[in-house]
Design an enzyme around this catalytic site. Structure first.
Site, PDB file in Angstrom:
ATOM      1  N   PHE A  66     -17.553  -7.548  23.852  1.00 65.22           N
ATOM      2  CA  PHE A  66     -17.376  -7.793  25.291  1.00 65.22           C
ATOM      3  C   PHE A  66     -18.185  -6.817  26.162  1.00 65.22           C
ATOM      4  CE2 PHE A  66     -14.204  -6.477  28.755  1.00 65.22           C
ATOM      5  CZ  PHE A  66     -14.814  -7.253  29.723  1.00 65.22           C
ATOM      6  N   ALA A  70     -21.787  -5.719  13.399  1.00 65.50           N
ATOM      7  CA  ALA A  70     -21.362  -6.308  12.119  1.00 65.50           C
ATOM      8  C   ALA A  70     -20.905  -7.752  12.283  1.00 65.50           C
ATOM      9  CB  ALA A  70     -20.239  -5.470  11.530  1.00 65.50           C
ATOM     10  N   ILE A 125     -21.520  -0.114  11.087  1.00 66.57           N
ATOM     11  CA  ILE A 125     -21.690   1.323  11.397  1.00 66.57           C
ATOM     12  C   ILE A 125     -21.101   2.222  10.305  1.00 66.57           C
ATOM     13  CG2 ILE A 125     -21.877   1.027  13.907  1.00 66.57           C
ATOM     14  CD1 ILE A 125     -18.963   2.183  14.064  1.00 66.57           C
ATOM     15  N   ALA A 180     -19.283   0.073  19.241  1.00 65.33           N
ATOM     16  CA  ALA A 180     -18.705  -0.616  18.076  1.00 65.33           C
ATOM     17  C   ALA A 180     -17.341  -0.032  17.738  1.00 65.33           C
ATOM     18  CB  ALA A 180     -19.637  -0.482  16.871  1.00 65.33           C
ATOM     19  N   ALA A 181     -16.358  -0.907  17.660  1.00 57.54           N
ATOM     20  CA  ALA A 181     -15.003  -0.462  17.345  1.00 57.54           C
ATOM     21  C   ALA A 181     -14.127  -1.674  17.089  1.00 57.54           C
ATOM     22  CB  ALA A 181     -14.416   0.340  18.513  1.00 57.54           C
ATOM     23  N   THR A 225     -11.564   5.524  25.563  1.00 55.53           N
ATOM     24  CA  THR A 225     -10.542   4.789  26.317  1.00 55.53           C
ATOM     25  C   THR A 225      -9.503   5.732  26.921  1.00 55.53           C
ATOM     26  OG1 THR A 225      -8.700   3.237  26.036  1.00 55.53           O
ATOM     27  CG2 THR A 225      -9.360   4.446  24.090  1.00 55.53           C
ATOM     28  N   ASP A 226      -8.830   5.257  27.964  1.00 59.25           N
ATOM     29  CA  ASP A 226      -7.731   6.031  28.559  1.00 59.25           C
ATOM     30  C   ASP A 226      -6.538   6.156  27.604  1.00 59.25           C
ATOM     31  OD1 ASP A 226      -6.888   3.366  28.743  1.00 59.25           O
ATOM     32  OD2 ASP A 226      -6.690   3.370  30.936  1.00 59.25           O
ATOM     33  N   GLU A 227      -6.486   5.260  26.589  1.00 61.22           N
ATOM     34  CA  GLU A 227      -5.305   5.241  25.710  1.00 61.22           C
ATOM     35  C   GLU A 227      -5.197   6.499  24.851  1.00 61.22           C
ATOM     36  OE1 GLU A 227      -4.407   1.539  23.899  1.00 61.22           O
ATOM     37  OE2 GLU A 227      -5.293   0.381  25.517  1.00 61.22           O
ATOM     38  N   TYR A 251      -4.530   2.220  17.216  1.00 64.35           N
ATOM     39  CA  TYR A 251      -5.836   2.064  17.893  1.00 64.35           C
ATOM     40  C   TYR A 251      -6.178   3.340  18.659  1.00 64.35           C
ATOM     41  CZ  TYR A 251      -9.003   1.006  21.748  1.00 64.35           C
ATOM     42  OH  TYR A 251     -10.030   1.070  22.669  1.00 64.35           O
ATOM     43  N   LYS A 308      -9.270   6.090  18.120  1.00 69.49           N
ATOM     44  CA  LYS A 308     -10.265   6.424  19.155  1.00 69.49           C
ATOM     45  C   LYS A 308     -10.234   7.933  19.441  1.00 69.49           C
ATOM     46  CE  LYS A 308     -12.606   4.021  21.202  1.00 69.49           C
ATOM     47  NZ  LYS A 308     -13.982   3.529  20.896  1.00 69.49           N
ATOM     48  N   HIS A 316       4.922   0.124  23.193  1.00 69.62           N
ATOM     49  CA  HIS A 316       4.107  -0.315  24.338  1.00 69.62           C
ATOM     50  C   HIS A 316       3.923   0.794  25.382  1.00 69.62           C
ATOM     51  CE1 HIS A 316       3.388  -4.089  27.068  1.00 69.62           C
ATOM     52  NE2 HIS A 316       2.385  -3.234  27.117  1.00 69.62           N
TER      53      HIS A 316
HETATM   54  P1  NAD Z   1     -14.865  -5.853  21.329  1.00 69.03           P
HETATM   55  O1  NAD Z   1     -13.757  -5.912  20.322  1.00 69.03           O
HETATM   56  O2  NAD Z   1     -15.054  -6.982  22.274  1.00 69.03           O
HETATM   57  O3  NAD Z   1     -16.263  -5.675  20.565  1.00 69.03           O
HETATM   58  C1  NAD Z   1     -16.432  -4.806  19.486  1.00 69.03           C
HETATM   59  C2  NAD Z   1     -17.783  -5.113  18.841  1.00 69.03           C
HETATM   60  O4  NAD Z   1     -17.986  -4.186  17.774  1.00 69.03           O
HETATM   61  C3  NAD Z   1     -17.862  -6.522  18.215  1.00 69.03           C
HETATM   62  O5  NAD Z   1     -19.089  -7.120  18.546  1.00 69.03           O
HETATM   63  C4  NAD Z   1     -17.760  -6.260  16.721  1.00 69.03           C
HETATM   64  O6  NAD Z   1     -18.439  -7.230  15.934  1.00 69.03           O
HETATM   65  C5  NAD Z   1     -18.411  -4.895  16.616  1.00 69.03           C
HETATM   66  N1  NAD Z   1     -17.955  -4.148  15.439  1.00 69.03           N
HETATM   67  C6  NAD Z   1     -16.683  -3.961  14.998  1.00 69.03           C
HETATM   68  N2  NAD Z   1     -16.676  -3.247  13.859  1.00 69.03           N
HETATM   69  C7  NAD Z   1     -17.974  -2.934  13.600  1.00 69.03           C
HETATM   70  C8  NAD Z   1     -18.616  -2.200  12.562  1.00 69.03           C
HETATM   71  N3  NAD Z   1     -17.909  -1.636  11.565  1.00 69.03           N
HETATM   72  N4  NAD Z   1     -19.956  -2.074  12.598  1.00 69.03           N
HETATM   73  C9  NAD Z   1     -20.682  -2.651  13.588  1.00 69.03           C
HETATM   74  N5  NAD Z   1     -20.125  -3.377  14.592  1.00 69.03           N
HETATM   75  C10 NAD Z   1     -18.787  -3.517  14.587  1.00 69.03           C
HETATM   76  O7  NAD Z   1     -14.676  -4.482  22.083  1.00 69.03           O
HETATM   77  P2  NAD Z   1     -14.878  -4.144  23.634  1.00 69.03           P
HETATM   78  O8  NAD Z   1     -13.683  -4.553  24.390  1.00 69.03           O
HETATM   79  O9  NAD Z   1     -16.229  -4.602  24.058  1.00 69.03           O
HETATM   80  O10 NAD Z   1     -14.861  -2.543  23.556  1.00 69.03           O
HETATM   81  C11 NAD Z   1     -16.058  -1.824  23.319  1.00 69.03           C
HETATM   82  C12 NAD Z   1     -15.735  -0.344  23.238  1.00 69.03           C
HETATM   83  O11 NAD Z   1     -15.129   0.076  24.432  1.00 69.03           O
HETATM   84  C13 NAD Z   1     -14.756   0.034  22.133  1.00 69.03           C
HETATM   85  O12 NAD Z   1     -15.167   1.263  21.596  1.00 69.03           O
HETATM   86  C14 NAD Z   1     -13.424   0.182  22.841  1.00 69.03           C
HETATM   87  O13 NAD Z   1     -12.602   1.098  22.170  1.00 69.03           O
HETATM   88  C15 NAD Z   1     -13.886   0.706  24.173  1.00 69.03           C
HETATM   89  N6  NAD Z   1     -13.023   0.396  25.323  1.00 69.03           N
HETATM   90  C16 NAD Z   1     -12.710  -0.899  25.621  1.00 69.03           C
HETATM   91  C17 NAD Z   1     -11.953  -1.182  26.756  1.00 69.03           C
HETATM   92  C18 NAD Z   1     -11.595  -2.602  27.138  1.00 69.03           C
HETATM   93  O14 NAD Z   1     -10.823  -2.774  28.070  1.00 69.03           O
HETATM   94  N7  NAD Z   1     -12.106  -3.620  26.481  1.00 69.03           N
HETATM   95  C19 NAD Z   1     -11.516  -0.133  27.564  1.00 69.03           C
HETATM   96  C20 NAD Z   1     -11.850   1.182  27.238  1.00 69.03           C
HETATM   97  C21 NAD Z   1     -12.636   1.431  26.115  1.00 69.03           C
HETATM   98  O1  TDX Z   2      -0.739 -11.809  25.521  1.00 72.59           O
HETATM   99  C1  TDX Z   2      -0.578 -10.708  26.064  1.00 72.59           C
HETATM  100  N1  TDX Z   2       0.521 -10.511  26.850  1.00 72.59           N
HETATM  101  C2  TDX Z   2       0.776  -9.319  27.469  1.00 72.59           C
HETATM  102  O2  TDX Z   2       1.777  -9.187  28.177  1.00 72.59           O
HETATM  103  C3  TDX Z   2      -1.515  -9.629  25.904  1.00 72.59           C
HETATM  104  C4  TDX Z   2      -2.747  -9.817  25.057  1.00 72.59           C
HETATM  105  C5  TDX Z   2      -1.242  -8.437  26.527  1.00 72.59           C
HETATM  106  N2  TDX Z   2      -0.120  -8.270  27.279  1.00 72.59           N
HETATM  107  C6  TDX Z   2       0.096  -6.971  27.948  1.00 72.59           C
HETATM  108  C7  TDX Z   2       0.039  -5.757  27.040  1.00 72.59           C
HETATM  109  C8  TDX Z   2      -0.578  -4.698  27.939  1.00 72.59           C
HETATM  110  O3  TDX Z   2       0.427  -4.064  28.707  1.00 72.59           O
HETATM  111  O4  TDX Z   2      -0.985  -6.825  28.873  1.00 72.59           O
HETATM  112  C9  TDX Z   2      -1.480  -5.480  28.897  1.00 72.59           C
HETATM  113  C10 TDX Z   2      -2.942  -5.492  28.511  1.00 72.59           C
HETATM  114  O5  TDX Z   2      -3.014  -5.806  27.123  1.00 72.59           O
HETATM  115  P1  TDX Z   2      -4.427  -5.933  26.354  1.00 72.59           P
HETATM  116  O6  TDX Z   2      -5.287  -6.913  27.062  1.00 72.59           O
HETATM  117  O7  TDX Z   2      -4.125  -6.163  24.916  1.00 72.59           O
HETATM  118  O8  TDX Z   2      -5.063  -4.497  26.611  1.00 72.59           O
HETATM  119  P2  TDX Z   2      -4.530  -3.006  26.312  1.00 72.59           P
HETATM  120  O9  TDX Z   2      -3.558  -2.992  25.202  1.00 72.59           O
HETATM  121  O10 TDX Z   2      -4.106  -2.405  27.609  1.00 72.59           O
HETATM  122  O11 TDX Z   2      -5.895  -2.324  25.785  1.00 72.59           O
HETATM  123  C11 TDX Z   2      -7.168  -2.591  26.455  1.00 72.59           C
HETATM  124  O12 TDX Z   2      -7.512  -1.557  27.328  1.00 72.59           O
HETATM  125  C12 TDX Z   2      -7.869  -0.308  26.760  1.00 72.59           C
HETATM  126  C13 TDX Z   2      -8.261  -2.799  25.415  1.00 72.59           C
HETATM  127  O13 TDX Z   2      -7.895  -3.839  24.519  1.00 72.59           O
HETATM  128  C14 TDX Z   2      -8.548  -1.518  24.660  1.00 72.59           C
HETATM  129  O14 TDX Z   2      -9.640  -1.717  23.771  1.00 72.59           O
HETATM  130  C15 TDX Z   2      -8.909  -0.454  25.676  1.00 72.59           C
HETATM  131  O15 TDX Z   2      -9.117   0.767  25.035  1.00 72.59           O
END
Ligand code: NAD
Ligand code: TDX
Length: 335
Positions: free
Chosen positions: A12, A35, A61, A81-82, A124-126, A150, A154, A275
Site C-alpha cells: 500500500f 516478495a 528481504i 517491506a513488512a 509505526t506509532d504502535e 506486530y 516493528k 486491542h
Molecule cells: P502492506 O502490507 O500493504 O505491504 C507490505 C509489502 O511488503 C507487500 O507488498 C509485501 O509483498 C511486501 N513484503 C512482505 N514480506 C516481504 C518480504 N519478506 N520480502 C519482501 N517483501 C515483502 O504494508 P503497508 O501498509 O504498505 O505498510 C508499509 C510499511 O509501513 C510497513 O513497514 C508498516 O509496518 C509501516 N506502517 C504502515 C502503516 C499503515 O497504516 N499501513 C502505518 C505505519 C507504519
Molecule cells: O474490520 C475491522 N474492524 C475494526 O473495528 C478492522 C480491520 C479494524 N477495526 C478496528 C481495529 C482498530 O482499532 O479499526 C482500527 C484500525 O484497524 P486496522 O485497519 O487493522 O489498523 P491498525 O490495527 O490500527 O494498524 C494500522 O496502523 C498502524 C496498520 O495496519 C499498521 O500496519 C500500522 O502500523
C-alpha cells in the site's frame, strides 16, 4: 540523480511512494524489491511498468542473495517491506518475526557492506504502545512499549536499525507514522474494508464498542513526509508523523454517510485481543523540517471513497475467495 531501493513497493504505502517519487524526482531511478506476499499487488504499479527509471525485482528481504542483487549501485534504501496487519500477527506471529526482524537485519548488513548514503526505515506509532483518552501524544522520546506481536516485531526492527547507527555509523533515519489510508490499500484494513464491503452490499464489522482512536494520515502526506526526512532529516534521528485523531465509530459513520447507508449496516463483532485503545503523535520535530500535511481526514476520506468507487478492477479480485481474517477466533491464555 539518485538510485533508490524501495522494499515492499508492491504494498500500500510503498506503491504510493514509488508513484510519488517518480513524479517528484523524474531523474531518479527506483528499484522495487518485493516478495509479492498476499499483500503485494503489482497491479498497483501497472501504469509505470514501462518507465525506464523503474525496475521490479521479485525477492525476499530475508534472502541475502536477493537483497545483494537489489542493493547494487543503490544510494538510498527505503524499507517498507513488512508483515503489516495486526490481526494476522495475533493469529500467527512467526512471519512477522521473520520478515520484520530478520529481514530488516539482512537489509542492514547488506546496506552497510554497500555503504549506502541513507537507510530509511518505515515504522509505526504502535511501537509506543497505547494511550488513554487524556494522555499527551507520543513523541520521539516516548519509551517503546509495544503490545501486539506486530508492534513488537516493528519495535525490534527499529532497535536493530538504531544499533547500526550507534555501532557502525550507518546513516539511518526512521519515521514512526500513524494509520495511513488512501488508494491501493488492501481491503483487509479498516477504511478500505468498510468502503468495499458497503459497495458489495455487505455489513461493516466494527470491533468492540468502536471507541478506539487512531491517528489517521492520508497516504500522500505520509509520502511527502518521508521525502522531507530523506532530503532534510538528520542522520541517526527518528521523526513522528502525525495526522487527525478519529474514533472508529466516527470513521464508520462518515463512510456510511458518504455511501448513503444508515447504522443498520454496522455489525458489532468481538473485540481484538489486546486491542490498543488510542494512538496519537506529536509531529513538531518533523514540522520543524518544513513539512506540512495537505489533506485533513475528511478530504482524504472523500478522495479514498472516490478512488475505491472508480477502481473496482483493483480491489474486487482481492476480496474474491479470500477468507476474512478473524482474530477474535483466536483464544487468549486460559480461555
Ligand atoms: P502492506 O502490507 O500493504 O505491504 C507490505 C509489502 O511488503 C507487500 O507488498 C509485501 O509483498 C511486501 N513484503 C512482505 N514480506 C516481504 C518480504 N519478506 N520480502 C519482501 N517483501 C515483502 O504494508 P503497508 O501498509 O504498505 O505498510 C508499509 C510499511 O509501513 C510497513 O513497514 C508498516 O509496518 C509501516 N506502517 C504502515 C502503516 C499503515 O497504516 N499501513 C502505518 C505505519 C507504519
Ligand atoms: O474490520 C475491522 N474492524 C475494526 O473495528 C478492522 C480491520 C479494524 N477495526 C478496528 C481495529 C482498530 O482499532 O479499526 C482500527 C484500525 O484497524 P486496522 O485497519 O487493522 O489498523 P491498525 O490495527 O490500527 O494498524 C494500522 O496502523 C498502524 C496498520 O495496519 C499498521 O500496519 C500500522 O502500523
Amino acid at each position: 540523480m539518485s538510485k533508490l531501493l524501495v522494499t515492499g513497493g508492491a504494498g500500500f504505502i510503498g506503491s504510493n511512494f514509488i508513484h510519488y517519487w517518480l513524479r517528484t524526482h523524474p531523474g531518479d531511478q527506483v528499484v522495487n524489491l518485493d516478495a509479492l506476499t498476499y499483500a503485494g499487488h503489482l497491479e498497483s504499479l501497472k501504469d509505470i511498468e514501462g518507465n525506464p527509471n523503474y525496475t521490479f525485482i521479485k525477492g525476499d528481504i530475508t534472502d541475502a542473495a536477493d537483497v545483494e542483487k537489489a542493493m547494487a549501485g543503490v544510494d538510498m534504501v527505503v524499507n517498507f517491506a513488512a508483515e503489516s496487519h495486526v490481526d494476522r500477527s495475533i493469529m500467527d506471529p512467526s512471519p512477522f518475526i521473520n520478515t520484520n526482524v530478520m529481514g530488516t537485519g539482512v537489509l542492514l548488513a547488506t546496506a552497510l557492506k554497500h555503504e549506502v548514503k541513507r537507510f530509511h526505515h518505515i515504522s509505526t506509532d504502535e511501537t509506543y504502545g497505547q494511550l488513554g483518552l487524556n494522555d499527551p501524544p507520543f513523541t520521539e522520546n516516548t519509551p517503546y512499549r509495544p503490545r501486539s506481536p506486530y508492534a513488537a516485531s516493528k519495535a525490534a526492527s527499529d532497535l536493530l536499525v538504531i544499533s547500526y547507527y550507534r555501532t557502525y555509523k550507518l546513516p539511518i533515519t526512521i519515521t514512526n507514522c500513524g494509520n495511513n489510508f488512501g488508494p491501493y490499500q488492501d481491503p483487509e484494513k479498516l477504511i478500505p474494508r468498510f468502503i468495499t464491503n458497503l459497495l458489495e452490499g455487505q455489513k461493516v464489522p466494527l470491533m468492540g464498542q468502536g471507541e478506539n482512536i487512531r491517528d489517521w494520515i492520508f497516504v500522500l502526506d505520509d509520502c511527502s513526509s518521508i521525502e522531507t526526512v530523506l532530503l532534510h532529516g538528520q542522520v541517526g534521528e527518528t521523526y513522528c508523523i502525525g495526522g487527525d485523531q478519529q474514533r472508529n465509530i466516527e470513521v464508520t459513520r462518515k463512510i456510511l454517510k458518504a455511501l448513503g447507508k444508515d447504522e443498520s449496516w454496522i455489525e458489532r463483532v468481538a473485540d481484538r485481543l489486546g486491542h490498543d485503545f488510542r494512538y496519537a503523535l506529536d509531529d513538531t520535530k518533523l514540522q520543524n523540517l518544513g513539512w506540512k500535511p495537505e489533506f485533513n481526514f475528511d478530504q482524504g476520506l472523500d478522495e479514498t471513497i472516490k478512488w475505491y468507487k472508480e477502481n473496482e478492477w483493483w480491489w474486487r479480485p482481492l476480496k474474491q475467495g479470500r477468507p476474512n481474517v478473524d482474530a477474535s477466533a483466536q483464544k487468549s491464555y486460559g480461555q
